[in-house]
Enzyme design. Sequence first.
Site, PDB file in Angstrom:
ATOM      1  N   ARG A  14     -11.193  22.288  19.033  1.00  0.00           N
ATOM      2  CA  ARG A  14     -12.640  21.312  18.659  1.00  0.00           C
ATOM      3  C   ARG A  14     -12.880  22.319  17.552  1.00  0.00           C
ATOM      4  O   ARG A  14     -14.125  22.174  17.297  1.00  0.00           O
ATOM      5  CB  ARG A  14     -13.652  21.534  19.862  1.00  0.00           C
ATOM      6  CG  ARG A  14     -13.090  20.877  20.944  1.00  0.00           C
ATOM      7  CD  ARG A  14     -14.131  20.606  22.143  1.00  0.00           C
ATOM      8  NE  ARG A  14     -13.908  19.597  23.131  1.00  0.00           N
ATOM      9  CZ  ARG A  14     -13.067  19.958  24.210  1.00  0.00           C
ATOM     10  NH1 ARG A  14     -12.845  21.362  24.424  1.00  0.00           N
ATOM     11  NH2 ARG A  14     -12.718  19.192  25.162  1.00  0.00           N
ATOM     12  N   LYS A  22     -13.193  15.933   3.703  1.00  0.00           N
ATOM     13  CA  LYS A  22     -12.820  14.704   4.173  1.00  0.00           C
ATOM     14  C   LYS A  22     -11.368  15.048   4.572  1.00  0.00           C
ATOM     15  O   LYS A  22     -10.456  15.465   3.813  1.00  0.00           O
ATOM     16  CB  LYS A  22     -12.912  13.556   3.120  1.00  0.00           C
ATOM     17  CG  LYS A  22     -14.097  12.708   2.868  1.00  0.00           C
ATOM     18  CD  LYS A  22     -13.920  11.462   1.899  1.00  0.00           C
ATOM     19  CE  LYS A  22     -14.925  10.598   1.972  1.00  0.00           C
ATOM     20  NZ  LYS A  22     -14.739   9.371   0.936  1.00  0.00           N
ATOM     21  N   GLU A  49      -8.156  10.575 -10.949  1.00  0.00           N
ATOM     22  CA  GLU A  49      -9.465  11.282 -10.365  1.00  0.00           C
ATOM     23  C   GLU A  49     -10.256  11.986 -11.481  1.00  0.00           C
ATOM     24  O   GLU A  49     -11.699  11.881 -11.229  1.00  0.00           O
ATOM     25  CB  GLU A  49      -9.158  12.027  -9.204  1.00  0.00           C
ATOM     26  CG  GLU A  49      -8.279  11.545  -8.090  1.00  0.00           C
ATOM     27  CD  GLU A  49      -9.337  10.473  -7.324  1.00  0.00           C
ATOM     28  OE1 GLU A  49     -10.109  10.182  -7.632  1.00  0.00           O
ATOM     29  OE2 GLU A  49      -8.577   9.857  -6.225  1.00  0.00           O
ATOM     30  N   LYS A 103     -18.320  16.721  -8.287  1.00  0.00           N
ATOM     31  CA  LYS A 103     -18.150  16.457  -6.884  1.00  0.00           C
ATOM     32  C   LYS A 103     -19.019  17.297  -5.976  1.00  0.00           C
ATOM     33  O   LYS A 103     -19.512  16.762  -5.118  1.00  0.00           O
ATOM     34  CB  LYS A 103     -16.617  16.556  -6.524  1.00  0.00           C
ATOM     35  CG  LYS A 103     -16.361  16.106  -5.046  1.00  0.00           C
ATOM     36  CD  LYS A 103     -15.043  15.623  -4.645  1.00  0.00           C
ATOM     37  CE  LYS A 103     -14.979  15.195  -3.191  1.00  0.00           C
ATOM     38  NZ  LYS A 103     -13.551  14.572  -2.744  1.00  0.00           N
ATOM     39  N   GLU A 151     -21.038  10.913   3.416  1.00  0.00           N
ATOM     40  CA  GLU A 151     -21.112   9.485   2.680  1.00  0.00           C
ATOM     41  C   GLU A 151     -22.066   8.635   3.230  1.00  0.00           C
ATOM     42  O   GLU A 151     -21.603   7.339   3.435  1.00  0.00           O
ATOM     43  CB  GLU A 151     -19.587   9.021   2.682  1.00  0.00           C
ATOM     44  CG  GLU A 151     -19.355   8.021   1.591  1.00  0.00           C
ATOM     45  CD  GLU A 151     -17.721   7.765   1.575  1.00  0.00           C
ATOM     46  OE1 GLU A 151     -17.394   6.865   2.062  1.00  0.00           O
ATOM     47  OE2 GLU A 151     -17.006   8.609   1.046  1.00  0.00           O
ATOM     48  N   ARG A 194     -22.618   9.614  -1.924  1.00  0.00           N
ATOM     49  CA  ARG A 194     -21.208  10.076  -1.996  1.00  0.00           C
ATOM     50  C   ARG A 194     -20.174   8.843  -2.300  1.00  0.00           C
ATOM     51  O   ARG A 194     -19.044   9.027  -2.736  1.00  0.00           O
ATOM     52  CB  ARG A 194     -20.687  10.714  -0.818  1.00  0.00           C
ATOM     53  CG  ARG A 194     -19.350  11.363  -0.927  1.00  0.00           C
ATOM     54  CD  ARG A 194     -18.969  12.537   0.183  1.00  0.00           C
ATOM     55  NE  ARG A 194     -17.777  12.974   0.084  1.00  0.00           N
ATOM     56  CZ  ARG A 194     -17.053  14.099   0.879  1.00  0.00           C
ATOM     57  NH1 ARG A 194     -17.992  14.405   1.600  1.00  0.00           N
ATOM     58  NH2 ARG A 194     -16.027  14.447   0.667  1.00  0.00           N
ATOM     59  N   ASN A 213     -15.464   6.801  -4.796  1.00  0.00           N
ATOM     60  CA  ASN A 213     -14.476   5.770  -4.408  1.00  0.00           C
ATOM     61  C   ASN A 213     -14.372   5.004  -5.384  1.00  0.00           C
ATOM     62  O   ASN A 213     -13.728   3.776  -5.252  1.00  0.00           O
ATOM     63  CB  ASN A 213     -14.834   5.386  -3.094  1.00  0.00           C
ATOM     64  CG  ASN A 213     -14.736   6.379  -1.914  1.00  0.00           C
ATOM     65  OD1 ASN A 213     -13.750   7.007  -1.713  1.00  0.00           O
ATOM     66  ND2 ASN A 213     -15.845   6.190  -0.922  1.00  0.00           N
ATOM     67  N   HIS A 263     -11.250   2.976  -5.766  1.00  0.00           N
ATOM     68  CA  HIS A 263     -10.458   3.161  -4.639  1.00  0.00           C
ATOM     69  C   HIS A 263     -10.253   1.880  -3.647  1.00  0.00           C
ATOM     70  O   HIS A 263      -9.132   1.982  -2.615  1.00  0.00           O
ATOM     71  CB  HIS A 263     -11.081   4.251  -3.607  1.00  0.00           C
ATOM     72  CG  HIS A 263     -10.558   5.577  -4.016  1.00  0.00           C
ATOM     73  ND1 HIS A 263     -11.378   6.044  -5.557  1.00  0.00           N
ATOM     74  CD2 HIS A 263     -10.085   6.821  -3.740  1.00  0.00           C
ATOM     75  CE1 HIS A 263     -10.991   7.257  -6.052  1.00  0.00           C
ATOM     76  NE2 HIS A 263     -10.304   7.643  -4.909  1.00  0.00           N
ATOM     77  N   HIS A 318      -6.603   1.321  -2.669  1.00  0.00           N
ATOM     78  CA  HIS A 318      -6.011   1.747  -1.122  1.00  0.00           C
ATOM     79  C   HIS A 318      -5.414   0.311  -0.906  1.00  0.00           C
ATOM     80  O   HIS A 318      -4.465   0.180  -0.005  1.00  0.00           O
ATOM     81  CB  HIS A 318      -7.269   1.787  -0.062  1.00  0.00           C
ATOM     82  CG  HIS A 318      -7.865   3.292  -0.424  1.00  0.00           C
ATOM     83  ND1 HIS A 318      -9.002   3.534   0.333  1.00  0.00           N
ATOM     84  CD2 HIS A 318      -7.397   4.545  -0.912  1.00  0.00           C
ATOM     85  CE1 HIS A 318      -9.319   4.830   0.030  1.00  0.00           C
ATOM     86  NE2 HIS A 318      -8.225   5.425  -0.654  1.00  0.00           N
ATOM     87  N   HIS A 368      -0.988   7.922  -4.865  1.00  0.00           N
ATOM     88  CA  HIS A 368      -2.590   7.471  -4.699  1.00  0.00           C
ATOM     89  C   HIS A 368      -3.385   7.348  -6.089  1.00  0.00           C
ATOM     90  O   HIS A 368      -3.994   6.431  -6.314  1.00  0.00           O
ATOM     91  CB  HIS A 368      -3.074   8.558  -3.897  1.00  0.00           C
ATOM     92  CG  HIS A 368      -4.641   8.531  -3.653  1.00  0.00           C
ATOM     93  ND1 HIS A 368      -5.173   7.434  -2.981  1.00  0.00           N
ATOM     94  CD2 HIS A 368      -5.898   9.213  -4.088  1.00  0.00           C
ATOM     95  CE1 HIS A 368      -6.656   7.372  -3.199  1.00  0.00           C
ATOM     96  NE2 HIS A 368      -6.831   8.726  -3.632  1.00  0.00           N
TER      97      HIS A 368
END
Length: 368
Positions: free
Chosen positions: A126, A148, A190, A232, A242, A246, A250, A253, A257, A270
């Site tokens: 955990r 992330k 990026e 960032k 997010e 935030r 993206n 993206h 994606h 990517h």
Amino acid sequence: MQQISQVAEVPIALGERSYSILIGHGLLGQEAVWQDLRPGNAAVIVTNSTVAPLYAEPLRQALQRRYKVVHTVVLPDGEQHKNWQTLNLIFDALLGHQCDRKTTLFALGGGVVGDMTGFAAASYMRGVPFVQVPTTLLAQVDSSVGGKTGINHPLGKNMVGAFYQPHRVVCDLATLDTLPPREVSAGLAEIIKYGPIADMAFLDWIEANIDALVARDPVALTHAVRRSCEIKAWVVGQDEREAGLRAILNFGHTFGHAIEAGLGYGEWLHGEAVGCGMVMAAHLSQRLGLMDAALVQRLTTLVARAGLPVRGPRLATNNAERYLELMRVDKKAEGGDIRFVVIDSPGRAAMRGAPDAVVAEVIDTCCA
């Protein structure tokens, strides 16, 4: 390559979860870089089959001065391996070595290694501490920063994961020397992203220095990595999970994606998908009356100069329909409605919906 001795530090302000991004050349072997991490008996380096022969041993030697035991887990390389099966290799190693809650994981590699190591750290017992040691340009300027973590699902990219912050990010720019040119271009996508969404002066600088960045000039790379991390860090510091702001990170993206999932993970890098996705998102911004044609062309030209594709692939006979189907699985979708990051005005991004017919026109215009 010229060596730059000084270390730049960019803080991420998140209260008790605050940490620093260290940027410089030759950091892997510097003992001071690894000081002040949480004490523990064991460290586990998680890397991949490409990076391990290059950098695992220097990192292991540096960590041995601080930890009694340093284990190494070598994963298969590639986006297609960012899945449950590969993630379980990390858990197998942690359990096999009887690692406890004070074990620190070190993610040595690109975005895939960083995302999976972070997810493993968030999940094992955990939560155990982890450190990002990104070795690709894309990971240094984006995926290693902000917490992330996750893996891909056949129906969607990064759909299973957690927000879990590292204890430190160490960007050794010397590791970029061994990157293939295609990976350098992927990272530049990026970097370019930060200009239109947050800092037009940075976009001006990127345009003036894109050839130096492609050639891996150390001075240009140092500035690009640092400024990207600063932007960032500013965004993540205001919106860690997010909930709003935030999401602007993206940009490109949602289309990107869809390209990755539609072609099969690993077919395009990517960053290649994001570069093309930014061009598509710019065309959408123009069709929504938010961005003028001159800025669309400017961004398209810059993406191409970075060595990135500016035309999307055809994913199916009914191409626009297939793109729309894939984008409805995007994490930003709400109730089946696709949400896009668009350029609201130069240097400012926003989340907007768009009619399917308009999105389909963009796809038809921008795909080969």
